[in-house]
Design an enzyme around this catalytic site. Structure first.
Site, short mmCIF file in Angstrom:
data_model
loop_
_atom_site.label_atom_id
_atom_site.label_comp_id
_atom_site.label_asym_id
_atom_site.label_seq_id
_atom_site.Cartn_x
_atom_site.Cartn_y
_atom_site.Cartn_z
N ASP A 21 98.45 -18.29 10.90
CA ASP A 21 98.70 -19.51 10.14
C ASP A 21 97.40 -20.10 9.60
OD1 ASP A 21 100.26 -21.47 9.03
OD2 ASP A 21 100.65 -22.56 10.90
N ASN A 23 96.46 -19.94 6.04
CA ASN A 23 95.95 -19.36 4.78
C ASN A 23 95.89 -20.40 3.67
OD1 ASN A 23 96.02 -16.95 6.13
ND2 ASN A 23 97.76 -16.09 5.01
N ARG A 25 95.71 -23.72 3.88
CA ARG A 25 94.66 -24.73 4.10
C ARG A 25 93.26 -24.16 3.86
NH1 ARG A 25 96.99 -26.26 9.72
NH2 ARG A 25 98.34 -24.53 9.13
N HIS A 38 96.06 -16.15 1.13
CA HIS A 38 96.87 -15.03 1.64
C HIS A 38 96.12 -13.71 1.46
CE1 HIS A 38 100.10 -17.72 2.41
NE2 HIS A 38 100.43 -17.94 1.15
N ASN A 69 110.36 -18.73 5.43
CA ASN A 69 109.33 -18.69 4.36
C ASN A 69 109.92 -18.44 2.97
OD1 ASN A 69 106.74 -17.30 6.52
ND2 ASN A 69 107.00 -19.41 5.84
N TRP A 70 111.19 -18.01 2.89
CA TRP A 70 111.84 -17.86 1.57
C TRP A 70 111.94 -19.22 0.87
CZ3 TRP A 70 112.08 -13.03 0.05
CH2 TRP A 70 112.36 -12.01 0.97
N ARG A 196 103.18 -25.05 17.61
CA ARG A 196 104.63 -24.83 17.68
C ARG A 196 104.91 -23.34 17.52
NH1 ARG A 196 103.72 -27.97 13.07
NH2 ARG A 196 103.61 -26.74 11.17
N GLU A 209 101.77 -16.10 27.82
CA GLU A 209 100.72 -17.13 27.81
C GLU A 209 100.45 -17.47 26.35
OE1 GLU A 209 99.36 -18.56 30.47
OE2 GLU A 209 100.60 -17.32 31.78
C1 IPE Z 1 104.95 -19.43 10.62
O1 IPE Z 1 104.06 -20.15 9.83
C2 IPE Z 1 105.35 -18.16 9.94
C3 IPE Z 1 104.28 -17.17 9.76
C4 IPE Z 1 103.09 -17.23 10.25
C5 IPE Z 1 104.66 -16.00 9.01
P1 IPE Z 1 104.57 -21.34 8.89
O2 IPE Z 1 103.36 -21.93 8.27
O3 IPE Z 1 105.62 -20.87 7.97
O4 IPE Z 1 105.23 -22.32 9.96
P2 IPE Z 1 105.64 -23.87 9.85
O5 IPE Z 1 106.62 -23.98 8.74
O6 IPE Z 1 104.39 -24.64 9.57
O7 IPE Z 1 106.21 -24.20 11.19
C1 IPE Z 2 100.32 -18.38 7.00
O1 IPE Z 2 99.58 -19.31 6.28
C2 IPE Z 2 100.92 -17.32 6.12
C3 IPE Z 2 102.39 -17.38 6.02
C4 IPE Z 2 103.17 -18.24 6.61
C5 IPE Z 2 103.02 -16.39 5.17
P1 IPE Z 2 100.26 -20.55 5.57
O2 IPE Z 2 100.58 -20.18 4.17
O3 IPE Z 2 101.39 -21.08 6.37
O4 IPE Z 2 99.06 -21.59 5.57
P2 IPE Z 2 99.14 -23.16 5.74
O5 IPE Z 2 99.92 -23.45 6.98
O6 IPE Z 2 99.83 -23.69 4.50
O7 IPE Z 2 97.71 -23.59 5.82
MG MG Z 3 101.55 -22.52 7.78
#
Ligand code: IPE
Ligand code: IPE
Ligand code: MG
Length: 252
Positions: A21, A23, A25, A38, A69-70, A196, A209
């Protein structure tokens, strides 16, 4: 106390699962488009697969795309699918060279055709390797997984394959999950400071863990993985027992 010898060292986790998580930000902090985050995240995936292998981790699961994510903007979803296709195309040779078996969990049948095509080729090219496994969670959602498992279980009860009069043990039911032939994760890592689980391996992580790190996924390095593993090795996994039972099993 004498310094611990390597033999006293707790084992490295056999299965590490990572919620990659941060990417978006990472890109935002630099004034770049989210997709650039990404792209950098894909490079981290490459490096992490190698680092996990070097550390002796047998199974590495990476949460790459959730069922939720869709709901992101269409251009971001499209960009992620292109990156996935590109990653599979580019990395298959490396997986073969390093003898890493590729596996997936999630509804990959719903992915775009070019991704499914690359995926099928990568799965086939690596299916005979046994020592190291890379599991990509793609269009994965734990709740859907459980609901589908319940349906498949019910079908087998209805057809007489399974007894109707005895409730399932966890082991029997778990055979219907996407992860049927995979060990449960010992360690779940989430990057970017979020704390989470976001519908990831809810059942399988029952006794995992958890390590949460503020590092954004594109910045996550070998040392961060090693630090999470070292943190894991300092934990006492009790599985419901008392600490005394674990340290002096004969007495308790
Ligand atoms: C969880 O990350 C899914 C992946 C890492 C592929 P998200 O960024 O989608 O999760 P939420 O929506 O913040 O909980
Ligand atoms: C994780 O990074 C990649 C995927 C969920 C596909 P994010 O795209 O969720 O990055 P943030 O949470 O917006 O920073
Ligand atoms: Mg995210």
């Amino acid at each position: 106390m004498p310094a611990p010898t390597p033999a006293d060292q707790p084992p490295v986790p056999a299965h590490v699962a990572i919620i990659m998580d941060g990417n978006g930000r990472w890109a935002k902090q630099r004034g770049l488009p989210r997709l650039e985050g990404h792209r950098r995240g894909v490079e981290t995936v490459r490096a992490t697969v190698a680092a996990a292998r070097d550390l002796g981790i047998r199974v590495l699961t990476l949460y790459a795309f959730s069922a939720e994510n869709w709901n992101r903007p269409a251009d971001e979803v499209g960009g992620l699918m292109n990156l996935l296709e590109f990653f599979l195309k580019r990395e298959t040779a490396t997986l073969v060279r390093d003898r890493v078996r590729l596996r997936t969990i999630g509804r990959t049948d719903k992915l775009p055709e070019p991704v499914r095509h690359q995926l099928a080729a990568a799965l086939q090219a690596t299916e005979h390797f046994t020592e190291h496994t890379l599991v990509l969670a793609l269009n994965y959602g734990s709740r859907t997984e459980v609901a589908e498992a319940a349906q498949a279980y019910a079908t087998d009860v209805a057809s007489g394959k399974l007894p109707a009069d005895t409730p399932p043990t966890w082991e029997t039911f778990a055979r219907y999950l996407y992860t049927a032939d995979l060990p449960d994760p010992d360690l779940v890592i989430r990057t970017s400071g979020e704390t989470r689980v976001s519908n990831f391996l809810l059942m399988q992580a029952a006794y995992a863990e958890f390590v949460f790190t503020p590092v954004l996924w594109p910045d996550f390095g070998k040392d961060d993985l090693a630090a999470a593993v070292a943190d894991f090795q300092r934990r006492e996994r009790r599985f419901g027992r008392t600490s005394e039972q674990l340290t002096a099993p004969g007495k308790a």
